[in-house]
Design a protein around this motif. Sequence first.
Motif, short mmCIF file in Angstrom:
data_model
loop_
_atom_site.label_atom_id
_atom_site.label_comp_id
_atom_site.label_asym_id
_atom_site.label_seq_id
_atom_site.Cartn_x
_atom_site.Cartn_y
_atom_site.Cartn_z
N GLN A 129 14.74 21.51 70.29
CA GLN A 129 15.83 22.51 70.29
C GLN A 129 16.58 21.58 69.72
O GLN A 129 17.45 22.69 68.39
N ASP A 130 17.22 20.74 69.67
CA ASP A 130 18.34 20.46 69.07
C ASP A 130 17.80 19.96 67.79
O ASP A 130 18.12 20.45 66.81
N GLN A 131 16.24 19.26 66.96
CA GLN A 131 15.46 19.27 66.08
C GLN A 131 15.34 20.43 65.78
O GLN A 131 15.52 20.34 64.59
N GLN A 132 15.09 21.92 66.18
CA GLN A 132 14.63 22.98 66.05
C GLN A 132 16.40 23.51 64.93
O GLN A 132 16.17 23.98 63.67
N VAL A 133 17.14 23.54 65.89
CA VAL A 133 18.45 23.36 65.01
C VAL A 133 19.16 23.44 63.63
O VAL A 133 19.46 23.41 63.16
N HIS A 134 18.32 21.33 63.88
CA HIS A 134 19.01 20.45 62.84
C HIS A 134 17.86 21.33 61.25
O HIS A 134 18.19 21.79 60.54
N LEU A 135 16.46 21.24 61.89
CA LEU A 135 16.14 21.90 60.79
C LEU A 135 16.33 23.13 59.89
O LEU A 135 15.93 23.57 58.87
N SER A 204 20.79 17.78 52.83
CA SER A 204 19.04 18.34 53.79
C SER A 204 18.07 17.85 53.56
O SER A 204 16.98 18.08 54.03
N ILE A 205 18.76 16.45 53.13
CA ILE A 205 16.87 15.88 53.21
C ILE A 205 17.12 15.22 55.08
O ILE A 205 17.85 14.32 55.47
N ASP A 206 15.60 15.27 55.42
CA ASP A 206 15.54 15.45 56.08
C ASP A 206 14.47 13.71 56.18
O ASP A 206 13.20 14.69 56.30
N LEU A 207 14.48 12.89 56.71
CA LEU A 207 14.58 11.80 57.36
C LEU A 207 13.26 11.77 58.12
O LEU A 207 12.28 11.11 56.97
N LYS A 208 13.13 12.30 59.08
CA LYS A 208 12.41 12.05 59.96
C LYS A 208 11.30 12.87 59.37
O LYS A 208 9.91 12.45 58.79
N LYS A 209 11.37 14.13 58.87
CA LYS A 209 10.05 15.49 58.14
C LYS A 209 9.47 14.28 57.33
O LYS A 209 8.68 14.49 57.29
N PHE A 211 9.03 11.18 56.62
CA PHE A 211 8.40 9.65 57.03
C PHE A 211 7.68 10.38 57.76
O PHE A 211 6.27 9.70 57.38
N ASP A 212 7.42 11.71 58.59
CA ASP A 212 6.34 12.09 59.31
C ASP A 212 5.52 12.70 58.30
O ASP A 212 3.97 12.46 58.09
N GLU A 213 5.57 12.98 56.77
CA GLU A 213 4.64 13.63 56.55
C GLU A 213 4.12 12.01 55.42
O GLU A 213 2.72 12.76 55.23
N ILE A 214 4.92 11.56 54.80
CA ILE A 214 4.20 10.35 54.25
C ILE A 214 3.28 9.25 55.09
O ILE A 214 2.03 9.32 54.58
N ILE A 215 3.58 9.20 56.54
CA ILE A 215 2.76 7.95 57.36
C ILE A 215 1.43 9.05 57.92
O ILE A 215 0.27 9.21 57.70
N GLY A 216 2.13 10.69 57.92
CA GLY A 216 0.23 11.57 57.81
C GLY A 216 -0.45 11.71 56.89
O GLY A 216 -1.64 11.90 56.61
N GLU A 217 -0.55 10.82 55.86
CA GLU A 217 -1.05 10.72 54.89
C GLU A 217 -2.03 9.16 54.96
O GLU A 217 -3.03 9.06 54.66
N LEU A 218 -1.42 8.62 55.94
CA LEU A 218 -2.28 8.34 56.02
C LEU A 218 -3.12 7.88 57.94
O LEU A 218 -3.98 7.54 58.83
N ASN A 236 21.92 7.97 49.84
CA ASN A 236 21.14 6.80 48.44
C ASN A 236 19.66 6.35 49.40
O ASN A 236 19.19 5.65 48.97
N ILE A 237 20.47 5.74 50.14
CA ILE A 237 20.08 4.80 51.35
C ILE A 237 18.69 5.74 51.78
O ILE A 237 17.33 5.21 52.04
N LYS A 238 18.78 6.79 52.18
CA LYS A 238 17.40 7.90 52.92
C LYS A 238 16.40 7.75 51.63
O LYS A 238 15.34 7.87 51.81
N LEU A 239 17.30 8.56 50.19
CA LEU A 239 15.75 8.32 49.39
C LEU A 239 15.21 7.06 48.84
O LEU A 239 14.18 6.98 48.64
N SER A 240 16.07 5.79 49.04
CA SER A 240 15.84 4.56 49.12
C SER A 240 14.56 4.57 49.71
O SER A 240 12.75 4.00 50.45
N LEU A 241 14.54 4.91 51.04
CA LEU A 241 13.80 4.74 51.92
C LEU A 241 12.52 5.05 51.92
O LEU A 241 11.56 4.59 52.05
N ILE A 242 12.87 5.88 51.97
CA ILE A 242 11.09 7.53 51.16
C ILE A 242 11.10 6.77 50.11
O ILE A 242 9.25 6.81 50.02
#
Length: 335
Positions: A129-135, A204-209, A211-218, A236-242
């Motif tokens: 529920q918290d994740q849905q609210v966050h999204l 609004s950059i969702d790091l988990k979302k 990461f899940d999308e990129i890893i889903g390509e594997l 800037n850290i989020k963008l670099s990690l992604i």
Amino acid sequence: MLYDIVIRSLAAVGLGLIINSNGITTTSVVMSICVFLLLEISLLFNQKTVYLTLTGIPFVITFVYMVAVIDASLPLVFSIFVLGGFTFISTILWTRMMELQAQLHRTRDDSFELESILKDKNKRLLSEQDQQVHLATLAERNRIAREIHDNVGHLLSRAILLLGAITTVNKDEKLAPQLDMLANTLDESMAKMRASVHDLHDDSIDLKKNFDEIIGELNAFTVNTDLDLDEALPTNIKLSLIGILKEAVTNIIKHSNGDTVSVILHQNNSFCTLSITDNGTLSSDMKLKLGAENYDGIGLTNIKNRASSLGGEAYFYLNDGFTVFARLPFDNKRG
């Protein structure tokens, strides 16, 4: 167990009294001891058939002894059956009580287990529920940023252009300072509006979302993850990690001949580390190029540049496959 011992002790005492009813002799004493031992030894066996057989033998022995050896009277023989019935019923009731008690314990254990499962499910539900609210919050921020950019930004841009045209054709020198002041105000408003839209979009950059999308390509690989995802990381850290993860995953899909990928993201108070490892093999020529940092493509170069632009480092390891490792520092005051 204690109650069963007491039941058998009472039965042994009763049988002993019956055996010695016509006088205490060596034989009667030995018989009494044997009866007592058989009744108590029966407690050592868990198998119900053996348990009941050993319990009944002392009564049979006593009956045979009283009838065949000392020719006991009818009341004494009847007493053996009464005592046997008492012992049998008491044993059955005690056994049944133990079964019910065991069922009660199992029910209580099952209740505790179900309660624990229910608590875990409630926690997961609250987390979802918290994740849905966050999204939903992130989506609303994106919408607001888009609305401001498309509507307010367009109106301000038009006002600036119109003011520029008015300033160009203005012949009244008295109005020039006011027009300049208005132009500065509109320029400042536009700058602040852009900054606000930029901040809304960055948040609004969702790091988990991502990461899940990129890893889903594997999807052709077995992927193992250990991700310490903290949405409070600087933008800037989020963008670099992604970006680093995207480059590494693209290289794996294009070049790796392995079947397993491991993605690990760990965070500390002042830095985070990201490693992406696949179990593919590399040619000797490729190993030499990597050792000399002579990369054919721009993917690995981009990874190094992304890390160094933030004051971090990126390394490539060739042990048991190929690993991309990046360490990115950030201000632990966050936000």
